[in-house]
Design an enzyme around this catalytic site. Structure first.
Site, PDB file in Angstrom:
ATOM      1  N   ALA A  37      50.388  14.986  40.201  1.00  0.00           N
ATOM      2  CA  ALA A  37      50.928  15.715  39.043  1.00  0.00           C
ATOM      3  C   ALA A  37      51.334  14.742  37.938  1.00  0.00           C
ATOM      4  O   ALA A  37      51.230  15.066  36.755  1.00  0.00           O
ATOM      5  CB  ALA A  37      52.121  16.542  39.485  1.00  0.00           C
ATOM      6  N   GLY A  70      45.669   8.959  53.779  1.00  0.00           N
ATOM      7  CA  GLY A  70      45.233  10.352  53.637  1.00  0.00           C
ATOM      8  C   GLY A  70      45.194  11.102  54.957  1.00  0.00           C
ATOM      9  O   GLY A  70      45.211  10.510  56.034  1.00  0.00           O
ATOM     10  N   ASN A 110      54.475   6.512  64.487  1.00  0.00           N
ATOM     11  CA  ASN A 110      55.274   6.433  65.722  1.00  0.00           C
ATOM     12  C   ASN A 110      54.913   7.560  66.686  1.00  0.00           C
ATOM     13  O   ASN A 110      55.147   7.444  67.886  1.00  0.00           O
ATOM     14  CB  ASN A 110      56.765   6.454  65.372  1.00  0.00           C
ATOM     15  CG  ASN A 110      57.266   7.805  64.875  1.00  0.00           C
ATOM     16  OD1 ASN A 110      57.702   8.641  65.662  1.00  0.00           O
ATOM     17  ND2 ASN A 110      57.218   8.053  63.576  1.00  0.00           N
ATOM     18  N   TYR A 134      48.839  15.750  66.168  1.00  0.00           N
ATOM     19  CA  TYR A 134      48.924  14.754  65.092  1.00  0.00           C
ATOM     20  C   TYR A 134      48.993  13.325  65.678  1.00  0.00           C
ATOM     21  O   TYR A 134      48.267  12.429  65.238  1.00  0.00           O
ATOM     22  CB  TYR A 134      50.171  15.072  64.255  1.00  0.00           C
ATOM     23  CG  TYR A 134      50.618  13.991  63.313  1.00  0.00           C
ATOM     24  CD1 TYR A 134      49.885  13.679  62.173  1.00  0.00           C
ATOM     25  CD2 TYR A 134      51.800  13.282  63.554  1.00  0.00           C
ATOM     26  CE1 TYR A 134      50.320  12.682  61.307  1.00  0.00           C
ATOM     27  CE2 TYR A 134      52.232  12.301  62.690  1.00  0.00           C
ATOM     28  CZ  TYR A 134      51.493  11.996  61.571  1.00  0.00           C
ATOM     29  OH  TYR A 134      51.917  11.017  60.711  1.00  0.00           O
TER      30      TYR A 134
HETATM   31  C1  15L Z   1      55.516  10.945  60.658  1.00  0.00           C
HETATM   32  O1  15L Z   1      54.515  10.419  61.135  1.00  0.00           O
HETATM   33  C2  15L Z   1      55.421  11.939  59.571  1.00  0.00           C
HETATM   34  O2  15L Z   1      54.343  11.684  58.713  1.00  0.00           O
HETATM   35  C3  15L Z   1      56.700  12.051  58.793  1.00  0.00           C
HETATM   36  O3  15L Z   1      56.632  13.242  58.042  1.00  0.00           O
HETATM   37  C4  15L Z   1      57.936  12.052  59.682  1.00  0.00           C
HETATM   38  O4  15L Z   1      57.971  13.229  60.426  1.00  0.00           O
HETATM   39  C5  15L Z   1      57.926  10.836  60.569  1.00  0.00           C
HETATM   40  O5  15L Z   1      56.726  10.718  61.270  1.00  0.00           O
HETATM   41  C6  15L Z   1      59.076  10.803  61.580  1.00  0.00           C
HETATM   42  O6  15L Z   1      58.815  10.610  62.760  1.00  0.00           O
HETATM   43  O7  15L Z   1      60.233  10.912  61.170  1.00  0.00           O
END
Ligand code: 15L
Length: 271
Positions: A37, A70, A110, A134
């Site tokens: 944006a 990404g 993590n 994820y």
């Molecule tokens: C991640 O990998 C996420 O992208 C982020 O949004 C947070 O949730 C982070 O981990 C986390 O573990 O706090």
């Protein structure tokens, strides 16, 4: 290195990093599904859906290095994770290989190891223990990075990002917090260190309550400047307002572990 591609440039981390990376990499190219944006005059934006190989191929053309942020950045339905993170990351590395790109930094997470207990300190040689679809996609990305490094010579640097934010927002984040400046320091190692083949490091600042041994990052020259503990009072006050999470409070991945959980808690605590 001058010409660097930043994928995920419109996302939370990408938006913060753009300003910090611009002075370092004068021909920074930004890419995402949607145009940021607040795109400034002089910033170059190339739209690309990671699921569209042709678009990814165009985005990587002529770049010297890639910072791959990404994809889908939290847990999501399988189709979303498959397209954005699994197929998308494959497209990115394959396009990089075809275009002759020799360096890539991969934003791992993590959550690739989220099912290790908070009571344990882990390094980068333990088996992955993803806490979500994820997290599985991040473990896949790390494996893909190793494949393209060893098979095709793309020096690859995987950063298992804890939580990048201006400050740690709760107790868990006191252990895994990563400041934007410290993330840039890690990215610079990944893009600029001569002779790098394939590395995995933890993306955290100088955190007294860390659960990770980040020795490898230190060997590669990482010297974090920011300290989570400086924000401990506010983070612990925020934590006190949160409800307990019987699964998430035990494991490093927090709420990603407790979401949809139907496992054997007593057994996995001892695994
Ligand atoms: C991640 O990998 C996420 O992208 C982020 O949004 C947070 O949730 C982070 O981990 C986390 O573990 O706090």
């Amino acid at each position: 290195m001058r010409k660097v591609l930043l994928t995920g440039a419109s996302g939370g981390i990408g938006t913060r990093l753009r300003k910090l990376l611009r002075p370092l990499y004068p021909e920074l190219i930004l890419s995402d599904l949607m145009i940021p944006a607040d795109l400034l005059p002089g910033e170059t934006f190339v739209p690309a859906d990671l699921a569209d190989f042709g678009a990814v191929r165009r985005a990587v053309e002529g770049v010297e290095g890639i910072i791959h942020l990404g994809g889908h950045s939290v847990e999501g339905p399988w189709d979303t994770i498959l397209n954005a993170n699994i197929i998308g990351t494959y497209h990115l590395f394959e396009a990089a290989h075809q275009a002759g790109v020799k360096r890539a930094v991969f934003a791992s997470s993590n959550h690739a190891v989220g099912f290790y207990p908070r009571a344990e300190t882990i390094g980068v040689n333990e088996m992955v223990r993803p806490d979500s679809r994820y997290g599985v996609s991040k473990a896949f990305g790390e494996a893909l990075a190793a494949f393209y490094a060893f098979k095709h010579g793309i020096g690859s640097f995987c950063i298992r990002i804890g939580n990048m934010d201006d400050r740690p927002v709760d107790q868990r984040r006191l252990s895994i917090w990563l400041s934007p400046d410290d993330l840039v320091a890690l990215i610079r190692i990944g893009l600029e260190m001569p002779g790098l083949v394939h590395e995995i490091v933890y993306g955290m600042s100088d955190n007294e309550r860390a659960w990770w041994n980040n020795e490898r990052a230190h060997e590669l020259g990482y010297r974090p400047r920011d300290r989570a503990e400086d924000h401990a009072a506010e983070a612990l006050a925020a934590q006190a307002k949160l409800p307990p999470d019987p699964v998430g409070d035990i494991f490093q991945g927090g709420a990603f572990c407790s979401a949809e959980f139907s496992g054997l808690l007593e057994q996995i605590k001892k695994a």
